[in-house]
Design an enzyme around this catalytic site. Structure first.
Site, PDB file in Angstrom:
ATOM      1  N   GLU A  61       9.294   1.666  11.387  1.00 48.67           N
ATOM      2  CA  GLU A  61      10.324   2.708  11.241  1.00 48.67           C
ATOM      3  C   GLU A  61       9.590   4.032  11.358  1.00 48.67           C
ATOM      4  O   GLU A  61       8.842   4.411  10.444  1.00 48.67           O
ATOM      5  CB  GLU A  61      11.004   2.618   9.870  1.00 48.67           C
ATOM      6  CG  GLU A  61      11.823   1.368   9.652  1.00 48.67           C
ATOM      7  CD  GLU A  61      13.061   1.286  10.528  1.00 48.67           C
ATOM      8  OE1 GLU A  61      13.500   2.330  11.050  1.00 48.67           O
ATOM      9  OE2 GLU A  61      13.559   0.171  10.714  1.00 48.67           O
ATOM     10  N   GLU A  63       8.527  16.322  16.147  1.00 45.99           N
ATOM     11  CA  GLU A  63       8.909  16.229  14.731  1.00 45.99           C
ATOM     12  C   GLU A  63       8.073  17.206  13.909  1.00 45.99           C
ATOM     13  O   GLU A  63       6.847  17.137  13.915  1.00 45.99           O
ATOM     14  CB  GLU A  63       8.691  14.799  14.227  1.00 45.99           C
ATOM     15  CG  GLU A  63       9.249  14.595  12.840  1.00 45.99           C
ATOM     16  CD  GLU A  63       9.049  13.169  12.313  1.00 45.99           C
ATOM     17  OE1 GLU A  63       7.942  12.627  12.448  1.00 45.99           O
ATOM     18  OE2 GLU A  63      10.018  12.624  11.753  1.00 45.99           O
ATOM     19  N   GLY A  91       2.364   4.319  13.875  1.00 43.94           N
ATOM     20  CA  GLY A  91       3.043   3.120  14.375  1.00 43.94           C
ATOM     21  C   GLY A  91       2.347   2.540  15.592  1.00 43.94           C
ATOM     22  O   GLY A  91       2.130   1.327  15.681  1.00 43.94           O
ATOM     23  N   CYS A 128      13.208  11.404   7.517  1.00 42.46           N
ATOM     24  CA  CYS A 128      13.120  10.935   8.902  1.00 42.46           C
ATOM     25  C   CYS A 128      14.423  11.240   9.629  1.00 42.46           C
ATOM     26  O   CYS A 128      14.444  11.360  10.842  1.00 42.46           O
ATOM     27  CB  CYS A 128      12.794   9.459   8.940  1.00 42.46           C
ATOM     28  SG  CYS A 128      13.863   8.516   7.865  1.00 42.46           S
ATOM     29  N   LYS A 173       0.850  -1.189   0.000  1.00 45.84           N
ATOM     30  CA  LYS A 173       0.000   0.000   0.000  1.00 45.84           C
ATOM     31  C   LYS A 173       0.886   1.240   0.000  1.00 45.84           C
ATOM     32  O   LYS A 173       1.419   1.642   1.028  1.00 45.84           O
ATOM     33  CB  LYS A 173      -0.917   0.039   1.232  1.00 45.84           C
ATOM     34  CG  LYS A 173      -1.943   1.164   1.124  1.00 45.84           C
ATOM     35  CD  LYS A 173      -2.409   1.702   2.455  1.00 45.84           C
ATOM     36  CE  LYS A 173      -1.649   2.901   2.939  1.00 45.84           C
ATOM     37  NZ  LYS A 173      -1.650   4.092   2.079  1.00 45.84           N
ATOM     38  N   GLY A 186       6.423   5.272   8.864  1.00 47.52           N
ATOM     39  CA  GLY A 186       5.465   6.364   8.979  1.00 47.52           C
ATOM     40  C   GLY A 186       5.663   7.095  10.285  1.00 47.52           C
ATOM     41  O   GLY A 186       6.727   7.012  10.904  1.00 47.52           O
ATOM     42  N   SER A 187       4.636   7.783  10.715  1.00 41.40           N
ATOM     43  CA  SER A 187       4.768   8.589  11.925  1.00 41.40           C
ATOM     44  C   SER A 187       4.613   7.720  13.183  1.00 41.40           C
ATOM     45  O   SER A 187       4.093   6.599  13.122  1.00 41.40           O
ATOM     46  CB  SER A 187       3.712   9.687  11.921  1.00 41.40           C
ATOM     47  OG  SER A 187       2.446   9.077  11.958  1.00 41.40           O
TER      48      SER A 187
HETATM   49  P1  NAD Z   1       1.980   8.501   8.027  1.00 46.14           P
HETATM   50  O1  NAD Z   1       2.165   7.783   9.317  1.00 46.14           O
HETATM   51  O2  NAD Z   1       0.899   9.500   7.954  1.00 46.14           O
HETATM   52  O3  NAD Z   1       1.672   7.448   6.849  1.00 46.14           O
HETATM   53  C1  NAD Z   1       2.560   6.383   6.536  1.00 46.14           C
HETATM   54  C2  NAD Z   1       1.760   5.293   5.837  1.00 46.14           C
HETATM   55  O4  NAD Z   1       0.871   4.686   6.778  1.00 46.14           O
HETATM   56  C3  NAD Z   1       0.873   5.804   4.692  1.00 46.14           C
HETATM   57  O5  NAD Z   1       0.874   4.866   3.634  1.00 46.14           O
HETATM   58  C4  NAD Z   1      -0.492   5.899   5.350  1.00 46.14           C
HETATM   59  O6  NAD Z   1      -1.554   5.818   4.426  1.00 46.14           O
HETATM   60  C5  NAD Z   1      -0.463   4.688   6.269  1.00 46.14           C
HETATM   61  N1  NAD Z   1      -1.371   4.752   7.419  1.00 46.14           N
HETATM   62  C6  NAD Z   1      -1.816   5.865   8.068  1.00 46.14           C
HETATM   63  N2  NAD Z   1      -2.628   5.512   9.090  1.00 46.14           N
HETATM   64  C7  NAD Z   1      -2.697   4.155   9.090  1.00 46.14           C
HETATM   65  C8  NAD Z   1      -3.362   3.195   9.917  1.00 46.14           C
HETATM   66  N3  NAD Z   1      -4.132   3.560  10.941  1.00 46.14           N
HETATM   67  N4  NAD Z   1      -3.183   1.894   9.635  1.00 46.14           N
HETATM   68  C9  NAD Z   1      -2.387   1.498   8.611  1.00 46.14           C
HETATM   69  N5  NAD Z   1      -1.753   2.351   7.795  1.00 46.14           N
HETATM   70  C10 NAD Z   1      -1.891   3.670   8.030  1.00 46.14           C
HETATM   71  O7  NAD Z   1       3.387   9.121   7.648  1.00 46.14           O
HETATM   72  P2  NAD Z   1       3.787  10.037   6.406  1.00 46.14           P
HETATM   73  O8  NAD Z   1       3.261  11.414   6.645  1.00 46.14           O
HETATM   74  O9  NAD Z   1       3.423   9.350   5.119  1.00 46.14           O
HETATM   75  O10 NAD Z   1       5.392  10.024   6.519  1.00 46.14           O
HETATM   76  C11 NAD Z   1       6.095  10.843   7.380  1.00 46.14           C
HETATM   77  C12 NAD Z   1       6.513  10.098   8.636  1.00 46.14           C
HETATM   78  O11 NAD Z   1       7.272   8.949   8.288  1.00 46.14           O
HETATM   79  C13 NAD Z   1       7.415  10.937   9.527  1.00 46.14           C
HETATM   80  O12 NAD Z   1       7.065  10.749  10.868  1.00 46.14           O
HETATM   81  C14 NAD Z   1       8.802  10.347   9.256  1.00 46.14           C
HETATM   82  O13 NAD Z   1       9.747  10.540  10.279  1.00 46.14           O
HETATM   83  C15 NAD Z   1       8.473   8.920   9.069  1.00 46.14           C
HETATM   84  N6  NAD Z   1       9.543   8.244   8.335  1.00 46.14           N
HETATM   85  C16 NAD Z   1      10.344   7.385   9.040  1.00 46.14           C
HETATM   86  C17 NAD Z   1      11.392   6.737   8.397  1.00 46.14           C
HETATM   87  C18 NAD Z   1      12.271   5.774   9.133  1.00 46.14           C
HETATM   88  O14 NAD Z   1      12.919   4.976   8.479  1.00 46.14           O
HETATM   89  N7  NAD Z   1      12.349   5.807  10.454  1.00 46.14           N
HETATM   90  C19 NAD Z   1      11.623   6.986   7.041  1.00 46.14           C
HETATM   91  C20 NAD Z   1      10.788   7.877   6.364  1.00 46.14           C
HETATM   92  C21 NAD Z   1       9.739   8.498   7.033  1.00 46.14           C
END
Ligand code: NAD
Length: 499
Positions: free
Chosen positions: A253, A388, A236, A287, A178, A231-232
């Protein structure tokens, strides 16, 4: 809005392109110009179920394909990515907003990962070890697990899928992917190229749509035993809770609040380059972005004024123009969040040195541009130094000693990346020991991971797993210990070999 020019895309399930069961769609828009990138299926639980079923069925054959053959498909995929590097980078500049050199780097990371994991096809090492009993052979081997749910963010739209999908495949798993709703076309291209490389039908499936509609169903689906999410932190936590009922393997992550430490003996030219690259590269949406710079007071004034001069020289614009240094941020919500933090910083009493506003003049008005922003006199406990922001904002925190610098760097809930600029080798080694992050750089900024080392963070940045390197294999395999007794008689461990 969809026009006659609009391009329409589909989900890819069991080797077939198909619309969402509901027939609903969403549009991907360029953050650089607002232009339409394409229209995608707004999928729901029914589409996820279909994709998991296809992946589950494909697993039965894929797990039996010899790992070196699986690896060869990844070599071909890496080669195809290399051939398409420029068009993928151009698309990334449009769909996600990165400037071209960084977009090329994003694709290169996926090329590197594909080749690295392709090589794993001939390794996937287990162990052999002596038995405590005579005429008995012991070994441990890695086993594939099944269907892996891959959920990715938009900020590394080709690299991050490769960190997850390449190791998942070489280990013998199948995938339901996804992509983020801000970068669906890059997700789509990724999967098309995997198909061209020879990944059989059903082995990798893509389901477009939102976190709530698609992501949650994938996380809850009983037939997808592994979930890997970048993701965030908030996402997570919710994914971990939702996966608990099925006791899934969950690999997270998450966010970061990374700091660069500049000591009084640092090479300031080098430190400045590191700060600019780490704080404002990808418009601060990495990130590993350096959203804090912890500076020894002896060089604080000089660093501050030189940083402001350098930051004010950065040119904002569309990512595909060669003279652009900083591209747009991803969407309207991001710009609002970043600007809210500017207000929070002011209210907290930090000194706004430069930036702090939306850049909406001329062509920039069509996209989401924010002026690179530097706050000074930030206290380590302030919200702008703790939370963040995920934008082109960095906070200068003055300190009087190494110990104070380390305490400030560690004094956040995240633990992804850190860096120290110093010419003192003893201090550099102390920092490598004392900084509580998954990644530490010495005399470099906070970004720049290479694919053959583990990548990930401590504390709230994750849940103890790592991607990339050998460590990634632990996410996508189960260990199996095998005992072969060739003595011809029943030998009981812990009993028959004890006098
Ligand atoms: P996000 O958490 O909003 O979304 C990430 C993914 O999760 C998207 O595909 C989203 O549709 C999906 N998602 C959202 N809610 C969900 C749920 N309840 N269940 C399942 N899936 C869900 O994050 P974003 O805005 O796309 O990305 C930015 C974040 O990602 C920042 O916090 C950044 O630090 C983090 N990030 C971390 C790393 C790492 O390796 N540690 C790398 C890149 C980005």
């Amino acid at each position: 809005m969809a026009t006659t020019e609009t391009r329409f895309f589909k989900n890819f399930i069991g080797g077939e392109w198909m619309d969402a069961a509901s027939g609903e769609t969403f549009e991907s828009l360029s953050p650089a110009t607002g232009e339409s990138i394409g229209v995608f299926p707004k999928s729901g639980p029914e589409d996820v179920d279909r994709a998991v079923e296809a992946a589950r069925a494909a697993f039965e054959e894929w797990r039996l394909v010899p790992a070196p053959r699986r690896g060869e498909i990844l070599f071909r995929f890496g080669q195809l990515l290399a051939e398409h590097k420029e068009d993928l980078a151009q698309l990334m500049a449009r769909e996600m907003g990165k400037v071209l050199p960084e977009a090329r780097g994003d694709v290169q990371e996926a090329i590197d990962m594909s080749f690295y994991m392709g090589g794993e096809g001939r390794r996937l090492f287990g162990h052999t070890t002596p038995s405590e009993l005579p005429d008995k052979f012991n070994m441990s081997v890695r086993m594939p697990i099944g269907v892996v749910g891959v959920i990715t963010p938009w900020n590394f739209p080709i690299a991050i899928p490769s960190w997850k999908i390449a190791p998942a495949l070489v280990c013998g798993n199948t995938v339901v992917f996804k992509p983020a709703t801000d970068t669906p076309l890059l997700g789509e291209r990724f999967v098309e190229l995997l198909g061209e490389a020879g990944v059989p039908a059903g082995v990798v499936n893509v389901v477009h749509g939102g976190g709530r509609e698609v992501g949650e169903r994938l996380v809850q689906h009983p037939d997808a035993p592994v979930i890997t999410l970048t993701g965030s932190r908030e996402t997570g936590v919710s994914v971990l809770k939702a996966a608990a009922d099925n006791l899934k393997h969950v690999h997270l992550e998450l966010g970061g609040k990374n700091a660069i430490i500049v000591m009084e003996d640092a090479d300031l030219d080098l430190a400045l380059d590191g700060i600019i690259w780490s704080a404002f590269g990808t418009s601060g949406q990495r990130c590993t972005a350096a959203s804090r710079v912890i500076v020894h007071r002896a060089v604080y004034d000089e660093l501050q004024s030189r940083l402001v001069t350098a930051v004010e020289r950065l040119r904002l614009g569309v990512g595909w123009e060669p003279d652009t240094d900083v591209g747009p941020v991803i969407n309207k919500a991001a710009i609002e969040k970043i600007h809210e933090y500017t207000q929070i910083g002011r209210d907290e009493g930090a000194k706004l040195l430069t930036g702090g506003e939306v850049a909406g003049d001329g062509e920039l008005a069509k996209g989401f541009y924010y002026r690179p922003t530097v706050f000074a006199d930030v206290e380590a406990g302030m919200r702008i130094a703790q939370e963040e922001i995920f934008g082109p904002t960095t906070a200068l925190v003055p300190v009087d000693s190494y110990d104070e610098a380390i305490a400030a760097a560690n004094g956040v809930k995240y633990g992804l990346s850190s860096s120290i600029f110093t010419r003192d080798v003893n201090r550099a080694f102390r920092a490598m020991r004392d900084l509580q992050t998954g990644i530490t750089y010495v005399n470099a900024g906070t970004t720049g991971a290479e694919v053959h080392l583990p990548f990930g963070g401590t504390k709230d940045t994750g849940n103890g797993h790592r991607e990339a390197g050998q460590a990634a294999l632990d996410v996508f395999t189960e260990w199996k210990s095998i005992y072969v007794d060739y003595s011809g008689k029943l030998q009981r461990a812990q009993i028959d070999n004890i006098e």
